[in-house]
Design an enzyme around this catalytic site. Structure first.
Site, PDB file in Angstrom:
ATOM      1  CB  ILE A  97      11.615  10.498 -31.100  1.00  0.00           C
ATOM      2  CG1 ILE A  97      12.903  11.313 -31.096  1.00  0.00           C
ATOM      3  CG2 ILE A  97      11.565   9.506 -29.964  1.00  0.00           C
ATOM      4  CD1 ILE A  97      12.961  12.355 -29.983  1.00  0.00           C
ATOM      5  CG  ASP A  98      14.858  12.501 -34.784  1.00  0.00           C
ATOM      6  OD1 ASP A  98      14.412  13.024 -33.753  1.00  0.00           O
ATOM      7  OD2 ASP A  98      16.073  12.224 -34.944  1.00  0.00           O
ATOM      8  NE  ARG A 147       7.881  36.349 -18.957  1.00  0.00           N
ATOM      9  CZ  ARG A 147       8.099  35.804 -17.766  1.00  0.00           C
ATOM     10  NH1 ARG A 147       7.719  34.577 -17.519  1.00  0.00           N
ATOM     11  NH2 ARG A 147       8.709  36.503 -16.825  1.00  0.00           N
ATOM     12  N   GLY A 160      14.440  16.506 -33.389  1.00  0.00           N
ATOM     13  CA  GLY A 160      14.053  16.109 -34.749  1.00  0.00           C
ATOM     14  C   GLY A 160      15.205  16.072 -35.733  1.00  0.00           C
ATOM     15  NE  ARG A 211      11.649  34.644 -18.535  1.00  0.00           N
ATOM     16  CZ  ARG A 211      11.809  35.970 -18.442  1.00  0.00           C
ATOM     17  NH1 ARG A 211      12.197  36.668 -19.497  1.00  0.00           N
ATOM     18  NH2 ARG A 211      11.567  36.603 -17.306  1.00  0.00           N
ATOM     19  CD  GLN A 218      11.325  17.015 -27.696  1.00  0.00           C
ATOM     20  OE1 GLN A 218      10.879  17.342 -28.789  1.00  0.00           O
ATOM     21  NE2 GLN A 218      12.524  17.396 -27.304  1.00  0.00           N
TER      22      GLN A 218
HETATM   23  O1  F6P Z   1      17.659  10.992 -33.187  1.00  0.00           O
HETATM   24  C1  F6P Z   1      16.976  11.163 -32.023  1.00  0.00           C
HETATM   25  C2  F6P Z   1      17.461  12.344 -31.294  1.00  0.00           C
HETATM   26  O2  F6P Z   1      16.664  12.402 -30.154  1.00  0.00           O
HETATM   27  C3  F6P Z   1      17.454  13.674 -32.059  1.00  0.00           C
HETATM   28  O3  F6P Z   1      16.183  14.226 -32.173  1.00  0.00           O
HETATM   29  C4  F6P Z   1      18.421  14.486 -31.245  1.00  0.00           C
HETATM   30  O4  F6P Z   1      19.058  15.485 -32.004  1.00  0.00           O
HETATM   31  C5  F6P Z   1      19.429  13.478 -30.823  1.00  0.00           C
HETATM   32  O5  F6P Z   1      18.788  12.219 -30.851  1.00  0.00           O
HETATM   33  C6  F6P Z   1      19.986  13.711 -29.444  1.00  0.00           C
HETATM   34  O6  F6P Z   1      20.942  12.763 -29.221  1.00  0.00           O
HETATM   35  P1  F6P Z   1      21.678  12.452 -27.844  1.00  0.00           P
HETATM   36  O7  F6P Z   1      20.985  11.248 -27.292  1.00  0.00           O
HETATM   37  O8  F6P Z   1      23.065  12.121 -28.243  1.00  0.00           O
HETATM   38  O9  F6P Z   1      21.540  13.624 -26.958  1.00  0.00           O
END
Ligand code: F6P
Length: 343
Positions: free
Chosen positions: A125-126, A161, A169, A267, A275
């Site tokens: 997704i990154d 706010r 990411g 907040r 995501q």
């Molecule tokens: O690499 C994908 C990702 O969703 C990153 O955006 C995020 O930092 C990480 O994985 C989170 O990883 P985990 O599944 O270990 O919480």
């Protein structure tokens, strides 16, 4: 040929579209399929399942991965490489399709050098993998984040706010910059450009003095503060099996600092794994399907050590090591476009 398929690393919407496409195209090519469960762990611990047309029926629109996933690093396990090769031989697996990001494909690249017949499909997704223009999963994540920003706008405005939205990411700001531009964020913080809290606050003050009574700040989890020691906000001090830090917490940190410095009620909302979950967008289903069909063709043509990649509007073959060589980060042009709307 008997072909093993695995999904490794964090899941991404569209994984099932790839699996389905690999299975359907390999079957058309006369190749036999076997599912490897939980990424590289499945090859170390002999976790297999049969994969055929029936098992991939009805999965195109589903998030997650029917093969399950893990962040297992073969090269962190004792004799991992030899064990993978032995288990493949015993199971009669001739080749592997590895669907994953930098880490999974990094292992694939090393195994290829050790003589394993392997092809890759880029996933995250990154969107931070070089050698491909977009990875599947990214579009879904951006759409989820954009919808969240839209929703946060109305509540921020109703309450006068500032709301800080923390998005994923890792060390690339793709999700932040895309969802921030699409959602009309007033400030977007990305890892590619260090931020200064005084500047952030004065941009917000400028906006509020000009008559606005609310603001949306989108912060990438890996954004780095100029003055802070180390700069990154970490969830904890632990590293995963690939040596990655555990990011998280920048939303809360910024919200506290902004409120303290400006006096505006602030907040934070952490979007987190929302995501990554749920149904993939049409774009990700199509991209995953195209990559999967292409990967099956790479297998059939014995193009080992390559992965399917999107270049412009075409799917092409690129070397696995190119994909994992360096991180693809957000370019300055895009950051400048976003900054036009700051404050
Ligand atoms: O690499 C994908 C990702 O969703 C990153 O955006 C995020 O930092 C990480 O994985 C989170 O990883 P985990 O599944 O270990 O919480």
């Amino acid at each position: 040929m008997k072909v093993g398929v695995l999904t490794g690393g964090g899941d991404a919407p569209g994984l099932n579209a790839v699996i389905r496409a690999v299975v359907r195209k390999c079957a058309q090519n006369g190749d036999e399929l076997v599912g490897i469960r939980e990424g590289w762990r499945g090859l170390l611990e002999n976790k297999f399942e049969s994969l055929d047309r029936n098992s991939v029926s009805g999965i195109l629109h589903r998030g997650g991965t029917i093969l399950a996933t893990s962040r297992t690093n073969v090269y962190k396990e004792k004799d991992g490489e030899a064990l993978v090769i032995k288990n493949m031989k015993e199971k009669g697996i001739d080749a592997i399709v590895a669907i994953g990001g930098e880490d999974t494909l990094g292992v694939a690249s090393k195994l290829f050098k050790a003589g394993v017949n392997i092809v890759g499909v880029p996933k995250t997704i990154d969107n931070d993998l070089s050698a491909t223009d977009f990875t599947f999963g990214f579009d879904t994540a951006v759409n989820v984040a954009t919808e969240a920003i839209d929703r946060l706008h109305t509540t921020a405005e109703a309450h006068n706010r500032v709301i800080v939205v923390e998005v994923m990411g890792r060390h690339a700001g793709w999700i932040a910059i895309y969802s921030g531009i699409a959602g009309g964020a007033d400030i977007i913080l990305v890892p590619e450009e260090k931020y200064d809290l005084d500047e952030v606050c004065s941009l917000l003050q400028k906006r509020h003095q000009a008559g606005k009574n609310f603001s949306i700040v989108v912060a990438s989890e890996g954004a780095i503060e100029k003055k802070k020691n180390g700069g990154l906000v970490l969830h904890d001090q632990q590293l995963d099996s690939f040596g990655h830090v555990h990011l998280g917490g920048i939303g809360n940190y910024l919200a506290e600092e902004i409120e303290k410095r400006t006096g505006y009620e602030t907040r934070s909302t952490v979007l987190g794994h929302i995501q990554r979950g749920g149904t993939p967008t049409a774009f990700d289903r199509v991209l995953g399907t195209r990559l999967g069909v292409y990967a099956a063709e790479l297998v059939h043509n014995k193009k080992w050590g390559y992965m399917a990649a999107l270049k412009g509007t075409d799917i092409v073959a690129v070397k696995l090591e190119e994909a994992t060589g360096e991180l693809k980060t957000v370019n300055k042009n895009l950051i400048d476009v976003a900054a036009t709307f700051f404050g």
